[in-house]
Design a protein around this motif. Sequence first.
Motif, PDB file in Angstrom:
ATOM      1  N   VAL A  86       6.357 -22.998 -11.565  1.00  0.00           N
ATOM      2  CA  VAL A  86       6.489 -21.563 -11.704  1.00  0.00           C
ATOM      3  C   VAL A  86       6.846 -20.939 -10.366  1.00  0.00           C
ATOM      4  N   SER A  87       6.209 -21.386  -9.298  1.00  0.00           N
ATOM      5  CA  SER A  87       6.466 -20.808  -7.983  1.00  0.00           C
ATOM      6  C   SER A  87       7.897 -21.061  -7.540  1.00  0.00           C
ATOM      7  N   LYS A  88       8.560 -22.013  -8.175  1.00  0.00           N
ATOM      8  CA  LYS A  88       9.953 -22.285  -7.847  1.00  0.00           C
ATOM      9  C   LYS A  88      10.905 -21.505  -8.755  1.00  0.00           C
ATOM     10  N   GLY A  89      10.359 -20.618  -9.593  1.00  0.00           N
ATOM     11  CA  GLY A  89      11.217 -19.776 -10.405  1.00  0.00           C
ATOM     12  C   GLY A  89      11.467 -20.284 -11.803  1.00  0.00           C
ATOM     13  N   HIS A  90      10.537 -21.051 -12.382  1.00  0.00           N
ATOM     14  CA  HIS A  90      10.684 -21.529 -13.745  1.00  0.00           C
ATOM     15  C   HIS A  90       9.595 -20.930 -14.623  1.00  0.00           C
ATOM     16  N   LEU A  91       9.854 -20.854 -15.920  1.00  0.00           N
ATOM     17  CA  LEU A  91       8.876 -20.304 -16.838  1.00  0.00           C
ATOM     18  C   LEU A  91       9.095 -20.906 -18.215  1.00  0.00           C
ATOM     19  N   TYR A  92       8.115 -20.691 -19.071  1.00  0.00           N
ATOM     20  CA  TYR A  92       8.209 -21.131 -20.455  1.00  0.00           C
ATOM     21  C   TYR A  92       8.385 -19.918 -21.356  1.00  0.00           C
ATOM     22  N   ALA A  93       9.142 -20.099 -22.440  1.00  0.00           N
ATOM     23  CA  ALA A  93       9.234 -19.078 -23.485  1.00  0.00           C
ATOM     24  C   ALA A  93       8.261 -19.454 -24.586  1.00  0.00           C
ATOM     25  N   GLN A  94       7.552 -18.454 -25.120  1.00  0.00           N
ATOM     26  CA  GLN A  94       6.558 -18.728 -26.149  1.00  0.00           C
ATOM     27  C   GLN A  94       6.583 -17.626 -27.199  1.00  0.00           C
ATOM     28  N   ALA A  95       6.150 -17.960 -28.423  1.00  0.00           N
ATOM     29  CA  ALA A  95       6.125 -16.970 -29.487  1.00  0.00           C
ATOM     30  C   ALA A  95       5.226 -15.795 -29.132  1.00  0.00           C
ATOM     31  N   MET A  96       5.505 -14.652 -29.745  1.00  0.00           N
ATOM     32  CA  MET A  96       4.788 -13.421 -29.419  1.00  0.00           C
ATOM     33  C   MET A  96       3.337 -13.483 -29.865  1.00  0.00           C
ATOM     34  N   TYR A  97       2.444 -12.906 -29.042  1.00  0.00           N
ATOM     35  CA  TYR A  97       1.041 -12.808 -29.414  1.00  0.00           C
ATOM     36  C   TYR A  97       0.874 -11.748 -30.500  1.00  0.00           C
ATOM     37  N   PRO A  98      -0.058 -11.931 -31.417  1.00  0.00           N
ATOM     38  CA  PRO A  98      -0.311 -10.874 -32.409  1.00  0.00           C
ATOM     39  C   PRO A  98      -0.811  -9.614 -31.721  1.00  0.00           C
ATOM     40  N   GLU A  99      -0.338  -8.487 -32.160  1.00  0.00           N
ATOM     41  CA  GLU A  99      -0.740  -7.215 -31.548  1.00  0.00           C
ATOM     42  C   GLU A  99      -2.185  -6.907 -31.914  1.00  0.00           C
ATOM     43  N   PRO A 100      -3.022  -6.576 -30.934  1.00  0.00           N
ATOM     44  CA  PRO A 100      -4.421  -6.239 -31.235  1.00  0.00           C
ATOM     45  C   PRO A 100      -4.511  -5.056 -32.188  1.00  0.00           C
ATOM     46  N   THR A 101      -5.428  -5.129 -33.139  1.00  0.00           N
ATOM     47  CA  THR A 101      -5.574  -4.051 -34.112  1.00  0.00           C
ATOM     48  C   THR A 101      -6.209  -2.815 -33.493  1.00  0.00           C
ATOM     49  N   GLU A 102      -7.082  -3.010 -32.506  1.00  0.00           N
ATOM     50  CA  GLU A 102      -7.691  -1.882 -31.815  1.00  0.00           C
ATOM     51  C   GLU A 102      -7.915  -2.232 -30.350  1.00  0.00           C
ATOM     52  N   ALA A 103      -7.935  -1.195 -29.537  1.00  0.00           N
ATOM     53  CA  ALA A 103      -8.064  -1.406 -28.094  1.00  0.00           C
ATOM     54  C   ALA A 103      -9.523  -1.681 -27.724  1.00  0.00           C
ATOM     55  N   ARG A 104      -9.714  -2.694 -26.900  1.00  0.00           N
ATOM     56  CA  ARG A 104     -11.056  -2.979 -26.389  1.00  0.00           C
ATOM     57  C   ARG A 104     -11.372  -2.043 -25.227  1.00  0.00           C
ATOM     58  N   LEU A 105     -12.651  -1.825 -25.024  1.00  0.00           N
ATOM     59  CA  LEU A 105     -13.085  -0.964 -23.928  1.00  0.00           C
ATOM     60  C   LEU A 105     -13.008  -1.722 -22.611  1.00  0.00           C
ATOM     61  N   ASP A 106     -12.420  -1.088 -21.609  1.00  0.00           N
ATOM     62  CA  ASP A 106     -12.445  -1.610 -20.249  1.00  0.00           C
ATOM     63  C   ASP A 106     -13.781  -1.193 -19.634  1.00  0.00           C
ATOM     64  N   VAL A 107     -14.674  -2.146 -19.444  1.00  0.00           N
ATOM     65  CA  VAL A 107     -16.038  -1.826 -18.999  1.00  0.00           C
ATOM     66  C   VAL A 107     -16.056  -1.196 -17.611  1.00  0.00           C
ATOM     67  N   HIS A 108     -15.013  -1.421 -16.828  1.00  0.00           N
ATOM     68  CA  HIS A 108     -14.951  -0.840 -15.488  1.00  0.00           C
ATOM     69  C   HIS A 108     -14.441   0.603 -15.513  1.00  0.00           C
ATOM     70  N   CYS A 109     -13.910   1.039 -16.648  1.00  0.00           N
ATOM     71  CA  CYS A 109     -13.329   2.381 -16.761  1.00  0.00           C
ATOM     72  C   CYS A 109     -13.840   3.026 -18.049  1.00  0.00           C
ATOM     73  N   ASP A 110     -15.136   3.252 -18.106  1.00  0.00           N
ATOM     74  CA  ASP A 110     -15.786   3.775 -19.301  1.00  0.00           C
ATOM     75  C   ASP A 110     -15.852   5.298 -19.222  1.00  0.00           C
ATOM     76  N   PRO A 111     -15.194   6.009 -20.145  1.00  0.00           N
ATOM     77  CA  PRO A 111     -15.200   7.481 -20.093  1.00  0.00           C
ATOM     78  C   PRO A 111     -16.602   8.081 -20.151  1.00  0.00           C
ATOM     79  N   SER A 112     -17.536   7.379 -20.789  1.00  0.00           N
ATOM     80  CA  SER A 112     -18.891   7.907 -20.898  1.00  0.00           C
ATOM     81  C   SER A 112     -19.740   7.616 -19.664  1.00  0.00           C
ATOM     82  N   ASN A 113     -19.215   6.788 -18.771  1.00  0.00           N
ATOM     83  CA  ASN A 113     -19.983   6.422 -17.583  1.00  0.00           C
ATOM     84  C   ASN A 113     -19.050   6.186 -16.396  1.00  0.00           C
ATOM     85  N   PRO A 114     -18.384   7.246 -15.921  1.00  0.00           N
ATOM     86  CA  PRO A 114     -17.466   7.077 -14.786  1.00  0.00           C
ATOM     87  C   PRO A 114     -18.208   6.637 -13.533  1.00  0.00           C
TER      88      PRO A 114
END
Length: 500
Positions: free
Chosen positions: A36-64
């Motif tokens: 990869v560091s030499k500029g190569h990569l793999y192509a892979q099928a798309m990940y399923p789109e998440p049905t709902e967003a998970r909470l980022d525990v470091h950026c909680d609106p109820s507890n800034p």
Amino acid sequence: MVRHLLNASTLLRSISRLPPHHATTRTLLTKNTDSVSKGHLYAQAMYPEPTEARLDVHCDPSNPRTLSFDRVKEAAIAIKKADPHKFEGGVMHTELRHSFLISNRAEKDVHLKMELNQITGSFKERGGRFALHNLTDEQKKAGVFAASAGNHALALCWHGKQMGVPITVCMPRHAPIMKIDKCVQFGANVIVQGKDLLAARKLALELSHQRGGSYINGYDHVDVLAGAGTIGIEILEQLDNVDAIVVPVGGGGLIAGIAVAVKALKPSVEIIGVESTLTASMKNALEQGAPVPTKISPTLADGLAVSVVGVNSFHNAKGKIDRMITVEEADIAVAVLRLIELEKVVPEGSGACGVAAILSGQLDDLKGRRVATIVSGGNIDSTALNRCIERGMAHDHRLIRFSVVVSDRCGAINELSQFIADLGVSIKDMDTDRPYQRHDIFSVRVNIIAETRGFEHAEKLNKALLKRYGQVDAVFKHMPYMANTTNRLAILFNRSFCES
């Protein structure tokens, strides 16, 4: 799963030509290996789109989370390079450049903090490095996940490679190919998926949860804010008696970190935030008293295009920002042009917003005072750069458009071209209009885009053409002083030659 190893640039060019509905084949995943560091990569099928967003525990609106000045000082020590002459090992202590020419134009003592000179081209390295530094050994081994269309991704990829932390970046499909390729070259896992940054963020959060990794928000993680705050410390160390610091604002992390640091050290310094009029999310948040969704339109300052400011950023910035101002797209374009021509640096649109505010006339109360601003990034693609330059020149009346009706006989257009050249004006583009012009059938309208030395030169050209070809036939579309003309064809003025 496709497991064909491809050359990165070849694959990326192929992906860029695919239509949007080929989302599966547009997804990239790289493995954190030497190849990869030499500029190569793999192509892979798309990940399923998440049905709902998970909470980022470091950026909680109820507890800034509150950022302390001690945390900013800790960041300044942690990210400092042991050897300033080496690329690796930390973050660059950037120059604070006095701009003599911009100072003269703005009638202020203007100093530019050159964050675009960081290795990856933006201030994002500071927060990215500090956030990685604070991970435990187990967290580093599990890897870091992030969502970004550019600068945050580049910063994490560069420093993750140095620190041995596997990085997986989810980038939206509109992310510039150049930035995708650079992330791959830095050895990161790059997944190109999602119509926008919000979709990429949902995927990154989901993957970090599934794989036990750490998600780092590029503008709201408190360690990212602390890293950004080190810029404020450096400015106060480099510049005595600074009166105001003008800061570009997107998600709010940069201004929050700087405000915490500067107000702790020197409360009298005014902190001024700048947004594009098309991305005024912090201005709206401060008016409403909380982060609120803001309609975002395409802008030259694409790095500031965040619809909702970060909860931690807002929590730490409110009460410390002295005022927010917004700048027009034309102001941003002119600022990019001024930095290129006067300072010989190439900023991105968001990085030029501070200079745009200084030159726009909205800070005239600071005349004669000492002002610092952050040129926050320089990762601009060629297409956007070309648009900035052209729009800036149009605003300066150095790029004008006009049309002249001439006889449709042999040599008439050549005579017009020579007449314009004799006035020292350079024709950049020309086309003819026969079917739609209303003169006799033996005439032709010649539409011209030309470069002049500025307003006075353009005015001289306009008057010469009117005298030679008649007031009815010479139509200027960028000359404000002709607004009250009695010309029945209505001599028009447009702020940008790109508008019609």
